[in-house]
Design a protein around this motif. Structure first.
Motif, PDB file in Angstrom:
ATOM      1  N   GLY A 231      -4.075 -12.798  -5.818  1.00 56.24           N
ATOM      2  CA  GLY A 231      -3.418 -11.643  -6.045  1.00 56.24           C
ATOM      3  C   GLY A 231      -2.122 -11.421  -5.542  1.00 56.24           C
ATOM      4  O   GLY A 231      -1.803 -12.228  -4.410  1.00 56.24           O
ATOM      5  N   TRP A 232      -1.176 -10.689  -6.188  1.00 53.08           N
ATOM      6  CA  TRP A 232      -0.024 -10.528  -5.635  1.00 53.08           C
ATOM      7  C   TRP A 232       0.597  -8.872  -5.786  1.00 53.08           C
ATOM      8  O   TRP A 232       0.334  -8.300  -6.732  1.00 53.08           O
ATOM      9  CB  TRP A 232       1.163 -11.316  -6.680  1.00 53.08           C
ATOM     10  CG  TRP A 232       2.488 -11.058  -6.341  1.00 53.08           C
ATOM     11  CD1 TRP A 232       3.365  -9.866  -6.748  1.00 53.08           C
ATOM     12  CD2 TRP A 232       3.331 -12.115  -5.704  1.00 53.08           C
ATOM     13  NE1 TRP A 232       4.749 -10.065  -6.368  1.00 53.08           N
ATOM     14  CE2 TRP A 232       4.578 -11.305  -5.801  1.00 53.08           C
ATOM     15  CE3 TRP A 232       3.384 -13.127  -4.928  1.00 53.08           C
ATOM     16  CZ2 TRP A 232       5.780 -11.858  -5.217  1.00 53.08           C
ATOM     17  CZ3 TRP A 232       4.532 -13.757  -4.521  1.00 53.08           C
ATOM     18  CH2 TRP A 232       5.705 -12.983  -4.601  1.00 53.08           C
ATOM     19  N   ALA A 233       1.070  -8.595  -4.501  1.00 51.05           N
ATOM     20  CA  ALA A 233       1.287  -7.100  -4.648  1.00 51.05           C
ATOM     21  C   ALA A 233       2.777  -6.757  -3.784  1.00 51.05           C
ATOM     22  O   ALA A 233       2.856  -7.467  -2.570  1.00 51.05           O
ATOM     23  CB  ALA A 233       0.334  -6.253  -3.944  1.00 51.05           C
ATOM     24  N   SER A 234       3.570  -6.138  -4.521  1.00 52.48           N
ATOM     25  CA  SER A 234       4.839  -5.717  -3.541  1.00 52.48           C
ATOM     26  C   SER A 234       5.399  -4.470  -4.431  1.00 52.48           C
ATOM     27  O   SER A 234       4.794  -3.997  -5.416  1.00 52.48           O
ATOM     28  CB  SER A 234       5.805  -6.913  -3.815  1.00 52.48           C
ATOM     29  OG  SER A 234       7.069  -6.472  -3.292  1.00 52.48           O
ATOM     30  N   ASP A 235       6.372  -3.790  -3.684  1.00 49.46           N
ATOM     31  CA  ASP A 235       6.861  -2.707  -4.419  1.00 49.46           C
ATOM     32  C   ASP A 235       8.228  -3.088  -5.205  1.00 49.46           C
ATOM     33  O   ASP A 235       8.948  -2.355  -5.705  1.00 49.46           O
ATOM     34  CB  ASP A 235       7.142  -1.574  -3.227  1.00 49.46           C
ATOM     35  CG  ASP A 235       6.144  -0.829  -3.043  1.00 49.46           C
ATOM     36  OD1 ASP A 235       5.185  -0.699  -3.932  1.00 49.46           O
ATOM     37  OD2 ASP A 235       5.921  -0.180  -2.068  1.00 49.46           O
ATOM     38  N   ASP A 236       8.552  -4.411  -4.958  1.00 47.33           N
ATOM     39  CA  ASP A 236       9.681  -5.092  -5.626  1.00 47.33           C
ATOM     40  C   ASP A 236       9.473  -6.093  -6.376  1.00 47.33           C
ATOM     41  O   ASP A 236       8.940  -6.998  -5.981  1.00 47.33           O
ATOM     42  CB  ASP A 236      10.383  -5.597  -4.388  1.00 47.33           C
ATOM     43  CG  ASP A 236      11.835  -6.226  -4.713  1.00 47.33           C
ATOM     44  OD1 ASP A 236      12.268  -6.168  -6.026  1.00 47.33           O
ATOM     45  OD2 ASP A 236      12.764  -6.779  -4.060  1.00 47.33           O
ATOM     46  N   PRO A 237       9.860  -6.118  -7.696  1.00 50.94           N
ATOM     47  CA  PRO A 237       9.191  -6.792  -8.729  1.00 50.94           C
ATOM     48  C   PRO A 237      10.369  -8.176  -8.662  1.00 50.94           C
ATOM     49  O   PRO A 237       9.689  -9.278  -9.267  1.00 50.94           O
ATOM     50  CB  PRO A 237       9.643  -6.187 -10.083  1.00 50.94           C
ATOM     51  CG  PRO A 237      10.403  -5.323  -9.787  1.00 50.94           C
ATOM     52  CD  PRO A 237      10.282  -4.617  -8.521  1.00 50.94           C
ATOM     53  N   ASP A 238      11.214  -8.167  -7.918  1.00 46.21           N
ATOM     54  CA  ASP A 238      12.208  -9.270  -7.977  1.00 46.21           C
ATOM     55  C   ASP A 238      11.562 -10.512  -7.480  1.00 46.21           C
ATOM     56  O   ASP A 238      11.766 -11.663  -7.964  1.00 46.21           O
ATOM     57  CB  ASP A 238      13.439  -9.053  -7.406  1.00 46.21           C
ATOM     58  CG  ASP A 238      14.428  -8.108  -8.191  1.00 46.21           C
ATOM     59  OD1 ASP A 238      14.088  -7.753  -9.268  1.00 46.21           O
ATOM     60  OD2 ASP A 238      15.205  -7.232  -7.531  1.00 46.21           O
TER      61      ASP A 238
END
Length: 281
Positions: A231-238
């Motif tokens: 799983g991958w999670a962040s508020d920044d898609p870059d």
């Protein structure tokens, strides 16, 4: 006839590993633990009928769950490892000279057991002064800590029994709470072909806290089905959209050596087949 270990994670699908020599075995009524040697996979650790790790291919799991988020982020200084008592994740994080890892493991006996029976996994990581080992409940730690991290790595067992709490929306929200702006959370997320529900559940629960939720993959022979998801999670898609050229430059600057991870593979690992995309709903 040789003795075999038959994994019992799934009701309708099993795989076996030949037991060449038993190194340790115990059953205290709460859990059944065995470490044995196998000619192909080296030392194998199994808990309650499920393979946890093997010397033969652990590097795939640990390298991908470590170097993908660290190099994608590009400016990592502080990393939190939740779980990871065998020391393999700490070993890989410590390859990055500028990183200060904190490892939170609930059971000190897991660390000592791994030092004794699986020393190749940690490879001296527990003796590195940069590693801060905290013996505590990971769920409580992310809820209460005042520290902030660039990357949180959740090195958990499957979402059954004690590991189930590390797959909840509440836990993911607490992980976000202790992230720095632009930080990344990565998680062990099972093999989609046989554990598809985990993809759907994680996608929904991570999505309650993070703007950018995705998955990346690695081929790990030990785990039934082989094609494992993280799983991958962040508020920044870059960070997950970095080019191969950028990742290559960061990899070269880091000066680390890997056996599985490459910059090309890093970028390609985020490409998902339709079967996984269909589970992200």
């Amino acid at each position: 006839m040789a003795d075999w270990f038959d994994e019992t994670l799934h009701d309708d699908y099993r795989q076996g590993l030949r037991i060449d020599r038993v190194l340790y075995q115990s059953n205290d009524g709460l859990q059944d633990l065995i470490v044995f040697e196998n000619a192909r996979f080296g030392r194998v650790l199994c808990l309650d009928g499920v393979v946890q790790t093997t010397e033969g291919d652990e590097f795939v799991y640990h390298e991908m769950l470590t170097h993908v988020p660290i190099l994608a982020h590009g400016r990592v200084e502080d990393v939190l490892i939740v779980g990871g008592g065998d020391g393999g994740m700490a070993r890989e994080v410590l390859k990055h000279p500028a990183v200060r890892p904190v490892m939170v493991e609930i059971d000190p006996d897991v660390v000592e057991f791994s030092k004794q029976h699986l020393p190749r996994l940690s490879n001296g990581a527990f003796d590195d002064p940069r590693l801060e080992l905290v013996i505590a409940d990971g769920c409580r730690f992310v809820k209460e800590t005042e520290k902030r991290f660039d990357v949180v790595i959740v090195d958990s067992t499957d979402p059954i029994g004690p590991g189930e709490v590390l797959f909840t929306a509440e836990f993911y929200a607490d992980c976000k709470r202790c992230l720095k702006p632009g930080g990344v959370v990565v998680t062990q997320n099972g093999v989609p072909f046989v554990q598809g529900g985990e993809i759907t559940d994680s996608y929904r629960r991570l999505g309650e806290s993070f703007a950018d939720v995705h998955f990346f993959r690695a081929a790990i022979p030990t785990y039934q089905g082989g094609d494992m998801a993280f799983g991958w999670a962040s508020d920044d898609p870059d960070p997950r959209r970095q080019s191969v050229e950028v990742i290559e430059a960061r990899f070269a600057d880091a000066g680390i050596e890997t056996r599985y991870y490459t910059p090309d593979l890093h970028v390609a690992s985020f490409a998902l087949p339709r079967t996984i995309k269909d589970l992200m709903r």
